[in-house]
Design a protein around this motif. Sequence first.
Motif, mmCIF file in Angstrom:
data_model
loop_
_atom_site.group_PDB
_atom_site.id
_atom_site.type_symbol
_atom_site.label_atom_id
_atom_site.label_comp_id
_atom_site.label_asym_id
_atom_site.label_seq_id
_atom_site.Cartn_x
_atom_site.Cartn_y
_atom_site.Cartn_z
ATOM 1 N N ALA A 113 0.824 -1.198 0.000
ATOM 2 C CA ALA A 113 0.000 0.000 0.000
ATOM 3 C C ALA A 113 0.865 1.259 0.000
ATOM 4 O O ALA A 113 1.940 1.291 0.587
ATOM 5 N N THR A 114 0.391 2.281 -0.675
ATOM 6 C CA THR A 114 1.081 3.560 -0.741
ATOM 7 C C THR A 114 0.424 4.592 0.166
ATOM 8 O O THR A 114 1.082 5.464 0.704
ATOM 9 N N ILE A 115 -0.885 4.469 0.314
ATOM 10 C CA ILE A 115 -1.661 5.393 1.138
ATOM 11 C C ILE A 115 -2.359 4.595 2.217
ATOM 12 O O ILE A 115 -2.903 3.520 1.954
ATOM 13 N N SER A 116 -2.366 5.143 3.408
ATOM 14 C CA SER A 116 -3.077 4.506 4.502
ATOM 15 C C SER A 116 -4.215 5.412 4.931
ATOM 16 O O SER A 116 -4.031 6.621 5.093
ATOM 17 N N ILE A 117 -5.396 4.831 5.066
ATOM 18 C CA ILE A 117 -6.564 5.563 5.542
ATOM 19 C C ILE A 117 -6.871 5.042 6.938
ATOM 20 O O ILE A 117 -7.142 3.860 7.126
ATOM 21 N N ILE A 118 -6.813 5.945 7.893
ATOM 22 C CA ILE A 118 -7.047 5.600 9.291
ATOM 23 C C ILE A 118 -8.339 6.273 9.726
ATOM 24 O O ILE A 118 -8.543 7.464 9.474
ATOM 25 N N MET A 119 -9.193 5.513 10.365
ATOM 26 C CA MET A 119 -10.428 6.097 10.894
ATOM 27 C C MET A 119 -10.491 5.851 12.388
ATOM 28 O O MET A 119 -10.000 4.841 12.889
ATOM 29 N N GLY A 120 -11.088 6.809 13.078
ATOM 30 C CA GLY A 120 -11.174 6.720 14.521
ATOM 31 C C GLY A 120 -12.147 5.671 15.004
ATOM 32 O O GLY A 120 -11.992 5.116 16.088
ATOM 33 N N SER A 121 -13.158 5.375 14.187
ATOM 34 C CA SER A 121 -14.103 4.317 14.538
ATOM 35 C C SER A 121 -14.743 3.768 13.272
ATOM 36 O O SER A 121 -14.722 4.404 12.213
ATOM 37 N N CYS A 128 -4.053 1.044 -1.354
ATOM 38 C CA CYS A 128 -4.209 1.635 -0.030
ATOM 39 C C CYS A 128 -4.528 0.550 0.978
ATOM 40 O O CYS A 128 -4.877 -0.577 0.617
ATOM 41 N N GLU A 129 -4.386 0.924 2.218
ATOM 42 C CA GLU A 129 -4.770 0.063 3.325
ATOM 43 C C GLU A 129 -5.653 0.895 4.238
ATOM 44 O O GLU A 129 -5.663 2.128 4.138
ATOM 45 N N LYS A 155 3.272 6.385 1.875
ATOM 46 C CA LYS A 155 3.767 7.702 1.453
ATOM 47 C C LYS A 155 2.917 8.847 2.003
ATOM 48 O O LYS A 155 3.405 9.957 2.191
ATOM 49 N N VAL A 156 1.614 8.586 2.199
ATOM 50 C CA VAL A 156 0.684 9.601 2.702
ATOM 51 C C VAL A 156 -0.307 8.895 3.622
ATOM 52 O O VAL A 156 -0.757 7.787 3.325
ATOM 53 N N ILE A 157 -0.668 9.574 4.718
ATOM 54 C CA ILE A 157 -1.650 9.028 5.650
ATOM 55 C C ILE A 157 -2.858 9.954 5.680
ATOM 56 O O ILE A 157 -2.713 11.164 5.853
ATOM 57 N N ILE A 158 -4.032 9.365 5.502
ATOM 58 C CA ILE A 158 -5.296 10.093 5.606
ATOM 59 C C ILE A 158 -5.961 9.647 6.898
ATOM 60 O O ILE A 158 -6.096 8.450 7.144
ATOM 61 N N CYS A 159 -6.360 10.616 7.731
ATOM 62 C CA CYS A 159 -6.995 10.308 9.018
ATOM 63 C C CYS A 159 -8.378 10.938 9.079
ATOM 64 O O CYS A 159 -8.524 12.143 8.868
ATOM 65 N N LEU A 164 -7.718 12.890 -3.406
ATOM 66 C CA LEU A 164 -7.147 13.681 -4.500
ATOM 67 C C LEU A 164 -5.920 14.471 -4.051
ATOM 68 O O LEU A 164 -4.958 14.607 -4.806
ATOM 69 N N LEU A 165 -5.934 14.981 -2.826
ATOM 70 C CA LEU A 165 -4.754 15.671 -2.312
ATOM 71 C C LEU A 165 -3.590 14.695 -2.150
ATOM 72 O O LEU A 165 -2.446 15.000 -2.509
ATOM 73 N N ALA A 166 -3.868 13.511 -1.649
ATOM 74 C CA ALA A 166 -2.826 12.490 -1.531
ATOM 75 C C ALA A 166 -2.263 12.139 -2.909
ATOM 76 O O ALA A 166 -1.045 11.996 -3.077
ATOM 77 N N ILE A 167 -3.143 12.021 -3.893
ATOM 78 C CA ILE A 167 -2.698 11.738 -5.266
ATOM 79 C C ILE A 167 -1.821 12.875 -5.777
ATOM 80 O O ILE A 167 -0.793 12.635 -6.421
ATOM 81 N N SER A 168 -2.197 14.118 -5.496
ATOM 82 C CA SER A 168 -1.389 15.265 -5.918
ATOM 83 C C SER A 168 0.011 15.200 -5.323
ATOM 84 O O SER A 168 0.993 15.517 -5.995
ATOM 85 N N ILE A 169 0.093 14.785 -4.074
ATOM 86 C CA ILE A 169 1.401 14.652 -3.420
ATOM 87 C C ILE A 169 2.225 13.567 -4.114
ATOM 88 O O ILE A 169 3.398 13.771 -4.440
ATOM 89 N N LEU A 170 1.611 12.423 -4.359
ATOM 90 C CA LEU A 170 2.325 11.333 -5.025
ATOM 91 C C LEU A 170 2.700 11.693 -6.465
ATOM 92 O O LEU A 170 3.739 11.263 -6.973
ATOM 93 N N ALA A 171 1.846 12.483 -7.117
ATOM 94 C CA ALA A 171 2.075 12.841 -8.521
ATOM 95 C C ALA A 171 3.294 13.736 -8.703
ATOM 96 O O ALA A 171 3.811 13.846 -9.822
ATOM 97 N N LEU A 172 3.783 14.338 -7.638
ATOM 98 C CA LEU A 172 4.982 15.162 -7.737
ATOM 99 C C LEU A 172 6.193 14.358 -8.209
ATOM 100 O O LEU A 172 7.091 14.909 -8.852
#
Length: 166
Positions: free
Chosen positions: A2-10, A31-32, A58-62, A125-133
């Motif tokens: 996985a390149t992006i991790s999506i973390i949720m609080g619940s 992603c994971e 590479k990027v974490i989404i919370c 999309l923001l995570a993709i923009s970061i990776l697209a650099l």
Amino acid sequence: MATISIIMGSKSDLPSLKGAFDVLKDFGISCEAHIISAHRTPDAAADFAKNAESKGIKVIICAAGMAAHLAGVIAAHTTLPVIGIPMASAPFNGMDALLAMVQMPPGIPVATVTAGSAGAKNAALLAISILALSDESLNAKLKAFRKAQTEKVLADDAALQAEINA
């Protein structure tokens, strides 16, 4: 891996995050996802953040509601980019989560996007923009996506004009 991790609080955040998973899938990005609470599983949150980079993330989404400290706790334990999605919850309908995310102290940044399901898509999309650099192919896909959005709005406007001027 996985390149992006999506973390949720619940687990209750999962339906609002569907858009993020869909966007990442459409762009072919692996992603994971994990349920980790900043308050109920603080050691797991710290361990995850400390080890994410070595796992290829590479990027974490919370995504978190209420006090919404998840993104900040994760950001405090990694130098990876962290994107926070404020989730609506009672009694403040997400305002508390938004304020918690946008008031990070200097030195521990968290990017914050729109609340809820719209925010999930924007976070992806923001995570993709970061990776697209550093990925020309991904950059081209992102540019094509943006162009298609523009063309859809222009086509919708042309159809509206034709309808109201008929």
